[in-house]
Design an enzyme around this catalytic site. Structure first.
Site, short mmCIF file in Angstrom:
data_model
loop_
_atom_site.label_atom_id
_atom_site.label_comp_id
_atom_site.label_asym_id
_atom_site.label_seq_id
_atom_site.Cartn_x
_atom_site.Cartn_y
_atom_site.Cartn_z
N LYS A 69 0.85 -1.19 0.00
CA LYS A 69 0.00 0.00 0.00
C LYS A 69 0.89 1.25 0.00
O LYS A 69 0.64 2.19 -0.77
CB LYS A 69 -0.90 -0.03 1.24
CG LYS A 69 -1.89 1.11 1.31
CD LYS A 69 -3.02 0.75 2.28
CE LYS A 69 -3.99 1.90 2.48
NZ LYS A 69 -3.42 2.95 3.37
N LYS B 212 -14.79 -7.00 3.48
CA LYS B 212 -14.94 -7.94 4.60
C LYS B 212 -15.44 -7.18 5.82
O LYS B 212 -14.92 -6.10 6.12
CB LYS B 212 -13.57 -8.56 4.88
CG LYS B 212 -13.47 -9.35 6.18
CD LYS B 212 -12.01 -9.74 6.45
CE LYS B 212 -11.81 -10.55 7.71
NZ LYS B 212 -11.86 -9.84 8.98
N LYS C 66 -13.88 -5.21 12.42
CA LYS C 66 -13.93 -4.19 13.46
C LYS C 66 -13.10 -2.99 13.05
O LYS C 66 -13.47 -1.86 13.32
CB LYS C 66 -13.39 -4.75 14.77
CG LYS C 66 -14.33 -5.72 15.44
CD LYS C 66 -13.71 -6.20 16.74
CE LYS C 66 -13.51 -7.69 16.77
NZ LYS C 66 -12.12 -8.10 16.43
P1 ATP Z 1 -9.85 -6.76 13.36
O1 ATP Z 1 -10.30 -5.78 12.34
O2 ATP Z 1 -9.49 -6.15 14.67
O3 ATP Z 1 -8.84 -7.75 12.86
P2 ATP Z 1 -12.01 -8.56 12.86
O4 ATP Z 1 -13.39 -8.15 13.21
O5 ATP Z 1 -11.63 -8.57 11.43
O6 ATP Z 1 -11.09 -7.64 13.72
P3 ATP Z 1 -10.71 -10.71 14.41
O7 ATP Z 1 -10.94 -10.31 15.82
O8 ATP Z 1 -9.35 -10.56 13.84
O9 ATP Z 1 -11.79 -10.01 13.45
O10 ATP Z 1 -11.16 -12.20 14.18
C1 ATP Z 1 -11.87 -13.00 15.11
C2 ATP Z 1 -12.49 -14.17 14.42
O11 ATP Z 1 -13.62 -13.71 13.64
C3 ATP Z 1 -11.57 -14.88 13.43
O12 ATP Z 1 -11.75 -16.28 13.57
C4 ATP Z 1 -12.05 -14.43 12.08
O13 ATP Z 1 -11.85 -15.41 11.07
C5 ATP Z 1 -13.53 -14.18 12.32
N1 ATP Z 1 -14.04 -13.15 11.42
C6 ATP Z 1 -13.67 -11.85 11.43
N2 ATP Z 1 -14.33 -11.16 10.48
C7 ATP Z 1 -15.13 -12.05 9.84
C8 ATP Z 1 -16.06 -11.96 8.75
N3 ATP Z 1 -16.29 -10.81 8.14
N4 ATP Z 1 -16.70 -13.09 8.36
C9 ATP Z 1 -16.47 -14.28 8.98
N5 ATP Z 1 -15.61 -14.42 10.00
C10 ATP Z 1 -14.94 -13.34 10.44
#
Ligand code: ATP
Length: 334
Positions: free
Chosen positions: A116, A200, A203
């Site tokens: 990026k 996707k 958070k």
């Molecule tokens: P961050 O942005 O802080 O990484 P996140 O919401 O993307 O947070 P994580 O806390 O890293 O998610 O992931 C926790 C779990 O939730 C992981 O097992 C991940 O695969 C799952 N997960 C996260 N986002 C998704 C999504 N959009 N769909 C399905 N599973 C998800």
């Protein structure tokens, strides 16, 4: 026993993607015989992305309450906050000293950040913390400290499990067989849920539908899902439809087929969104009530987490870390 480990980063409010992709399958797995489950609140990981202490604290409480509201039985599993286990940070250092820098250079999250920067014409390491670079080592410490042999992950995380295996192998080669080599359990049946903007749901993108918002708020958020401009009566594509993808995560095969047929028959987007709200609410409503009751007593959650970490450390982390310290030539503190 099969040891299964799942962590959620305390970087914000848990959302439908975390629930369908991680929490729901992990709780189902924990009820299978012969499985020993480790669930943790990944607050060290959160610091890589979030430098807002209040947000990390709130998120820790919300994610803990979410696990409990969704049916996690804290007496039957190991449930702890990552930073309550100092051995994780300690193991992180021992692994740092055996991790190849060249391997870390290839980690997806770091490479994406470098690419990026390159595309924006700035210095390739601009704004990238060593924490982001080292993230796979911390994740290896999370896993290896418990000799977890199965780690359920999405496809994007497989590389990190391979790195954990690599670090474990190198450590074992140098210091003796201490670590079991972990395996990724790839959850292909679990789809990645799209967020409100079509990326996707995450958070850190602020594009989420939080799992436990009141129903009225759920309606508002779902009304905001991006759709195309097709009118009622015109057939809609299920392929690439965020609405359909989220619907599937909360429906059985029959209900999904009926919704797909409604798309073909030209259901209006407004009606489709109403159906989606009802579909989610049916599953979430009882858990939402429990969640609200739990959130009203944060001191109970705090006590539960401290107790979980204390028991887990006594059983696993402290003695194992003592053996590892001794193996590398340090004093055993256990
Ligand atoms: P961050 O942005 O802080 O990484 P996140 O919401 O993307 O947070 P994580 O806390 O890293 O998610 O992931 C926790 C779990 O939730 C992981 O097992 C991940 O695969 C799952 N997960 C996260 N986002 C998704 C999504 N959009 N769909 C399905 N599973 C998800």
């Amino acid at each position: 026993a099969l040891r299964v480990l799942t962590g959620i980063t305390t970087s914000g409010t848990p959302h439908l993607g975390n629930y369908a992709g991680a929490i729901r399958p992990a709780i189902a797995a924990s009820r299978m015989p012969g499985v020993e489950s480790f669930y943790f609140l990944a607050d060290y990981h959160a610091l890589i992305k979030v430098q807002d202490p209040a947000r990390v604290q709130r998120s820790t409480l919300e994610i803990a309450a979410t696990w409990l509201a969704c049916g996690l039985d804290p007496a039957a599993v190991w449930f702890y906050r990552q930073s309550d286990v100092p051995e994780i940070a300690e193991l992180n250092w021992l692994l740092t000293c055996v991790a190849g820098k060249g391997i870390l250079n290839r980690a997806h999250a770091y490479k994406a950040a470098v690419d990026k920067n390159a595309s924006e014409g700035v210095d390739e390491d601009a704004g990238i913390s060593a924490g982001l670079f080292m993230y796979p080592v911390l994740m290896a410490a999370d896993i290896l400290l418990f000799n977890a042999n199965k780690v359920p992950v999405g496809r994007d995380q497989v590389q990190h499990i391979e790195m954990a295996r690599d670090f474990a192998q190198r450590f074992n080669h140098l210091y003796g067989e201490h670590f079991v080599l972990p395996e990724a359990a790839i959850e292909d049946s679990v789809a990645t849920l799209p967020g409100l903007d079509g990326r996707k749901m995450s958070k850190s993108y602020d594009n989420t539908i939080p799992l436990f918002v009141p129903k009225s708020e759920l309606k508002k958020l779902i009304a905001g899902i991006v759709t195309d401009s097709r009118l009622p009566g015109e057939a809609k594509d299920t392929e690439g439809s965020a609405l359909m993808d989220i619907f599937r995560a909360f429906a059985n095969a029959e209900e999904s087929a009926a919704m797909a047929e409604a798309f073909k028959q030209g259901i209006g987007w407004g009606d489709a969104k109403t159906k989606l709200v009802e579909q989610i609410d049916r599953e979430v409503a009882p858990m939402r009530e429990r969640y609200e009751a739990l959130m009203a007593k944060p001191q109970d959650i705090e006590a539960l987490l401290r107790d979980g970490a204390a028991r887990m450390r006594a059983q696993y982390a402290t003695p194992f870390m003592g053996a590892l310290r001794e193996a590398v030539g340090l004093r055993d503190l256990s």
